[in-house]
Design a protein around this motif. Structure first.
Motif, PDB file in Angstrom:
ATOM      1  N   TYR A  88       0.821  -1.210   0.000  1.00  0.00           N
ATOM      2  CA  TYR A  88       0.000   0.000   0.000  1.00  0.00           C
ATOM      3  C   TYR A  88       0.858   1.265   0.000  1.00  0.00           C
ATOM      4  O   TYR A  88       0.491   2.278  -0.623  1.00  0.00           O
ATOM      5  CB  TYR A  88      -0.959  -0.014   1.191  1.00  0.00           C
ATOM      6  N   ILE A  89       1.996   1.215   0.681  1.00  0.00           N
ATOM      7  CA  ILE A  89       2.909   2.368   0.645  1.00  0.00           C
ATOM      8  C   ILE A  89       3.451   2.553  -0.767  1.00  0.00           C
ATOM      9  O   ILE A  89       3.569   3.685  -1.254  1.00  0.00           O
ATOM     10  CB  ILE A  89       4.060   2.173   1.659  1.00  0.00           C
ATOM     11  N   LEU A  90       3.763   1.439  -1.422  1.00  0.00           N
ATOM     12  CA  LEU A  90       4.231   1.523  -2.809  1.00  0.00           C
ATOM     13  C   LEU A  90       3.180   2.168  -3.709  1.00  0.00           C
ATOM     14  O   LEU A  90       3.488   3.036  -4.534  1.00  0.00           O
ATOM     15  CB  LEU A  90       4.559   0.122  -3.335  1.00  0.00           C
ATOM     16  N   ILE A  91       1.932   1.738  -3.563  1.00  0.00           N
ATOM     17  CA  ILE A  91       0.854   2.276  -4.407  1.00  0.00           C
ATOM     18  C   ILE A  91       0.632   3.760  -4.127  1.00  0.00           C
ATOM     19  O   ILE A  91       0.483   4.564  -5.061  1.00  0.00           O
ATOM     20  CB  ILE A  91      -0.447   1.470  -4.187  1.00  0.00           C
ATOM     21  N   LEU A  92       0.636   4.135  -2.850  1.00  0.00           N
ATOM     22  CA  LEU A  92       0.499   5.557  -2.500  1.00  0.00           C
ATOM     23  C   LEU A  92       1.664   6.368  -3.063  1.00  0.00           C
ATOM     24  O   LEU A  92       1.475   7.472  -3.596  1.00  0.00           O
ATOM     25  CB  LEU A  92       0.423   5.728  -0.975  1.00  0.00           C
ATOM     26  N   GLY A  93       2.861   5.800  -2.943  1.00  0.00           N
ATOM     27  CA  GLY A  93       4.028   6.466  -3.518  1.00  0.00           C
ATOM     28  C   GLY A  93       3.918   6.575  -5.027  1.00  0.00           C
ATOM     29  O   GLY A  93       4.301   7.591  -5.613  1.00  0.00           O
ATOM     30  N   GLY A  94       3.386   5.527  -5.656  1.00  0.00           N
ATOM     31  CA  GLY A  94       3.175   5.555  -7.103  1.00  0.00           C
ATOM     32  C   GLY A  94       2.214   6.654  -7.515  1.00  0.00           C
ATOM     33  O   GLY A  94       2.421   7.334  -8.526  1.00  0.00           O
ATOM     34  N   LEU A  95       1.163   6.850  -6.725  1.00  0.00           N
ATOM     35  CA  LEU A  95       0.214   7.937  -7.000  1.00  0.00           C
ATOM     36  C   LEU A  95       0.899   9.294  -6.908  1.00  0.00           C
ATOM     37  O   LEU A  95       0.665  10.184  -7.734  1.00  0.00           O
ATOM     38  CB  LEU A  95      -0.965   7.873  -6.019  1.00  0.00           C
ATOM     39  N   TYR A  96       1.767   9.437  -5.898  1.00  0.00           N
ATOM     40  CA  TYR A  96       2.486  10.703  -5.756  1.00  0.00           C
ATOM     41  C   TYR A  96       3.431  10.929  -6.940  1.00  0.00           C
ATOM     42  O   TYR A  96       3.489  12.027  -7.503  1.00  0.00           O
ATOM     43  CB  TYR A  96       3.285  10.741  -4.457  1.00  0.00           C
ATOM     44  N   LEU A  97       4.167   9.884  -7.322  1.00  0.00           N
ATOM     45  CA  LEU A  97       5.104  10.016  -8.438  1.00  0.00           C
ATOM     46  C   LEU A  97       4.372  10.324  -9.739  1.00  0.00           C
ATOM     47  O   LEU A  97       4.825  11.155 -10.537  1.00  0.00           O
ATOM     48  CB  LEU A  97       5.927   8.739  -8.593  1.00  0.00           C
ATOM     49  N   ALA A  98       3.229   9.661  -9.959  1.00  0.00           N
ATOM     50  CA  ALA A  98       2.427   9.930 -11.158  1.00  0.00           C
ATOM     51  C   ALA A  98       1.940  11.379 -11.159  1.00  0.00           C
ATOM     52  O   ALA A  98       2.011  12.073 -12.182  1.00  0.00           O
ATOM     53  CB  ALA A  98       1.239   8.977 -11.219  1.00  0.00           C
ATOM     54  N   TYR A  99       1.467  11.838  -9.995  1.00  0.00           N
ATOM     55  CA  TYR A  99       1.022  13.233  -9.877  1.00  0.00           C
ATOM     56  C   TYR A  99       2.163  14.192 -10.172  1.00  0.00           C
ATOM     57  O   TYR A  99       1.999  15.157 -10.930  1.00  0.00           O
ATOM     58  CB  TYR A  99       0.474  13.494  -8.471  1.00  0.00           C
ATOM     59  N   GLU A 100       3.326  13.939  -9.584  1.00  0.00           N
ATOM     60  CA  GLU A 100       4.459  14.839  -9.765  1.00  0.00           C
ATOM     61  C   GLU A 100       4.884  14.896 -11.232  1.00  0.00           C
ATOM     62  O   GLU A 100       5.170  15.968 -11.771  1.00  0.00           O
ATOM     63  CB  GLU A 100       5.643  14.402  -8.901  1.00  0.00           C
ATOM     64  N   GLY A 101       4.902  13.729 -11.897  1.00  0.00           N
ATOM     65  CA  GLY A 101       5.280  13.700 -13.301  1.00  0.00           C
ATOM     66  C   GLY A 101       4.298  14.448 -14.189  1.00  0.00           C
ATOM     67  O   GLY A 101       4.687  15.276 -15.013  1.00  0.00           O
ATOM     68  N   VAL A 102       3.003  14.177 -14.011  1.00  0.00           N
ATOM     69  CA  VAL A 102       1.978  14.841 -14.827  1.00  0.00           C
ATOM     70  C   VAL A 102       1.900  16.323 -14.495  1.00  0.00           C
ATOM     71  O   VAL A 102       1.718  17.165 -15.385  1.00  0.00           O
ATOM     72  CB  VAL A 102       0.608  14.156 -14.622  1.00  0.00           C
ATOM     73  N   GLU A 103       2.079  16.661 -13.225  1.00  0.00           N
ATOM     74  CA  GLU A 103       2.045  18.073 -12.820  1.00  0.00           C
ATOM     75  C   GLU A 103       3.173  18.851 -13.495  1.00  0.00           C
ATOM     76  O   GLU A 103       2.997  20.014 -13.893  1.00  0.00           O
ATOM     77  CB  GLU A 103       2.177  18.156 -11.296  1.00  0.00           C
ATOM     78  N   GLY A 269      -1.777  10.064 -12.861  1.00  0.00           N
ATOM     79  CA  GLY A 269      -1.357  11.440 -12.629  1.00  0.00           C
ATOM     80  C   GLY A 269      -2.462  12.432 -12.940  1.00  0.00           C
ATOM     81  O   GLY A 269      -2.698  13.388 -12.181  1.00  0.00           O
ATOM     82  N   LEU A 270      -3.168  12.218 -14.050  1.00  0.00           N
ATOM     83  CA  LEU A 270      -4.270  13.112 -14.427  1.00  0.00           C
ATOM     84  C   LEU A 270      -5.404  13.054 -13.405  1.00  0.00           C
ATOM     85  O   LEU A 270      -6.068  14.064 -13.136  1.00  0.00           O
ATOM     86  CB  LEU A 270      -4.790  12.733 -15.821  1.00  0.00           C
ATOM     87  N   LEU A 271      -5.637  11.879 -12.843  1.00  0.00           N
ATOM     88  CA  LEU A 271      -6.665  11.744 -11.799  1.00  0.00           C
ATOM     89  C   LEU A 271      -6.230  12.419 -10.498  1.00  0.00           C
ATOM     90  O   LEU A 271      -7.061  12.970  -9.763  1.00  0.00           O
ATOM     91  CB  LEU A 271      -6.964  10.266 -11.540  1.00  0.00           C
ATOM     92  N   MET A 272      -4.933  12.362 -10.215  1.00  0.00           N
ATOM     93  CA  MET A 272      -4.422  12.920  -8.962  1.00  0.00           C
ATOM     94  C   MET A 272      -4.309  14.441  -8.973  1.00  0.00           C
ATOM     95  O   MET A 272      -4.350  15.073  -7.913  1.00  0.00           O
ATOM     96  CB  MET A 272      -3.052  12.314  -8.636  1.00  0.00           C
ATOM     97  N   VAL A 273      -4.154  15.055 -10.136  1.00  0.00           N
ATOM     98  CA  VAL A 273      -3.991  16.512 -10.201  1.00  0.00           C
ATOM     99  C   VAL A 273      -5.188  17.242  -9.590  1.00  0.00           C
ATOM    100  O   VAL A 273      -5.007  18.104  -8.717  1.00  0.00           O
ATOM    101  CB  VAL A 273      -3.723  16.979 -11.652  1.00  0.00           C
ATOM    102  N   PRO A 274      -6.444  16.945 -10.003  1.00  0.00           N
ATOM    103  CA  PRO A 274      -7.568  17.628  -9.361  1.00  0.00           C
ATOM    104  C   PRO A 274      -7.714  17.301  -7.877  1.00  0.00           C
ATOM    105  O   PRO A 274      -8.143  18.138  -7.083  1.00  0.00           O
ATOM    106  CB  PRO A 274      -8.791  17.148 -10.147  1.00  0.00           C
ATOM    107  N   VAL A 275      -7.351  16.074  -7.494  1.00  0.00           N
ATOM    108  CA  VAL A 275      -7.394  15.700  -6.076  1.00  0.00           C
ATOM    109  C   VAL A 275      -6.421  16.565  -5.275  1.00  0.00           C
ATOM    110  O   VAL A 275      -6.752  17.106  -4.217  1.00  0.00           O
ATOM    111  CB  VAL A 275      -7.034  14.201  -5.894  1.00  0.00           C
ATOM    112  N   ALA A 276      -5.208  16.720  -5.805  1.00  0.00           N
ATOM    113  CA  ALA A 276      -4.194  17.534  -5.130  1.00  0.00           C
ATOM    114  C   ALA A 276      -4.621  18.997  -5.055  1.00  0.00           C
ATOM    115  O   ALA A 276      -4.434  19.660  -4.026  1.00  0.00           O
ATOM    116  CB  ALA A 276      -2.855  17.419  -5.866  1.00  0.00           C
ATOM    117  N   LEU A 277      -5.220  19.498  -6.133  1.00  0.00           N
ATOM    118  CA  LEU A 277      -5.696  20.893  -6.136  1.00  0.00           C
ATOM    119  C   LEU A 277      -6.794  21.088  -5.093  1.00  0.00           C
ATOM    120  O   LEU A 277      -6.831  22.110  -4.402  1.00  0.00           O
ATOM    121  CB  LEU A 277      -6.220  21.262  -7.525  1.00  0.00           C
ATOM    122  N   GLY A 278      -7.681  20.090  -4.989  1.00  0.00           N
ATOM    123  CA  GLY A 278      -8.746  20.164  -3.984  1.00  0.00           C
ATOM    124  C   GLY A 278      -8.195  20.183  -2.567  1.00  0.00           C
ATOM    125  O   GLY A 278      -8.652  20.963  -1.719  1.00  0.00           O
TER     126      GLY A 278
END
Length: 292
Positions: A88-103, A269-278
């Motif tokens: 689960y830490i890996l998956i959460l980290g993956g979400l962060y990395l995807a967000y950072e890359g797309v951002e 990453g595209l899914l995480m961008v609006p989540v991060a903005l929120g």
């Protein structure tokens, strides 16, 4: 007695051979994150006076070592007592990395860069503050990337003994720090080496030409590392999802792994961008309410 001593030495040598093999595999698995770590810290350590580049880089390097001293034992303990947490830490980290890359891609495509002159002027006027801000930012990013590096390295030796896990993860953590920051140190001094060659040759001949190449190459290398690092972030994130989420792993089995992981990283990453903005807006509203 002597035969027992040499038998122990033989066991140690065999163990080191095994560690070398597992560390090599783990380093390959973490290459994408190491590339991004390299790109990020090369950018963080530039933009200062020549005399301050190495002190800034050394401060970041010390922070990186502290990060890994904290992360490695925690990851090993979790693997022993609560192994499911690793996935689960890996998956959460993956979400962060995807967000950072797309951002980063969104930032490049839609946000105007700041004028160079104003940025340089601001750094020169508030040198100490700029240093502290860049060091803090670099160490924070390094912490997150270090979590991924350590856990991915640990994931390659989950079927090995605890001793092998400790040695492999420790070796990868040390190599990651020394390798990344050693290369960054060489990169940030390229322009200074170029200027010295130009001065020494009185701006004539082969040495002068080499010096000009080094000076002109530095910004190009940093830009290239930024692009490579961004792609690597997205691919690493996609690989984490592909290998740790069973449903995703089994869909589109005939698709090329590179394309699949790139697509997974981009979508996440595209899914995480609006989540991060929120989340940022929520925190901003809390800060406003507290300041009233």
């Amino acid at each position: 007695m002597a035969s027992g001593f040499f038998a122990i030495l033989d066991d140690i040598a065999a163990l080191m051979d095994d560690v070398a093999v597992t560390a090599k595999i783990a380093t390959k698995k973490t290459a994408g994150i190491l590339g991004d770590d390299l790109a990020v810290n090369a950018e963080k350590a530039t933009g200062f006076l020549s005399s301050r580049e190495i002190p800034v880089l050394w401060a970041i390097t010390k922070g990186s070592l502290i990060n890994k001293i904290i992360i490695v034992p925690i990851a090993l303990l979790l693997n022993v007592f609560f192994p499911i947490a690793i996935k689960y830490i890996l998956i959460l980290g993956g979400l962060y990395l995807a967000y950072e890359g797309v951002e980063k891609i969104i930032e490049f495509l839609f946000h105007r860069p700041k004028p160079t002159e104003k940025v340089v002027k601001k750094v020169l006027e508030r040198d100490d503050e700029a240093e502290k801000a860049k060091v803090k930012s670099a160490i924070t990013t390094d912490f997150i990337l270090s979590v991924e590096i350590v856990i991915i390295a640990l994931g390659t030796v989950l079927d090995k003994s605890l001793t092998m896990q400790i040695l492999t993860v420790s070796v990868v953590a040390i190599l990651a720090t020394v390798g990344v920051y050693g290369i960054v140190a060489l990169i940030v001094r390229m322009d200074d080496a170029g200027f010295k060659l130009i001065k020494k040759s009185n701006d004539k001949g082969f040495l002068s030409g080499l010096g000009h190449i080094l000076v002109k190459a530095l910004p190009l290398i940093i830009k290239a590392l930024g692009v490579i690092g961004t792609i690597a972030l997205i691919l690493v994130a996609g690989g984490i999802f592909n290998h740790n989420i069973d449903y995703i792993h089994h869909i589109f089995p005939t698709m090329l792994t590179f394309i699949k992981e790139l697509a997974l990283g981009l979508i996440a990453g595209l899914l995480m961008v609006p989540v991060a903005l929120g989340i940022k807006k929520i925190f901003a509203s809390f800060k406003k309410s507290d300041s009233r």
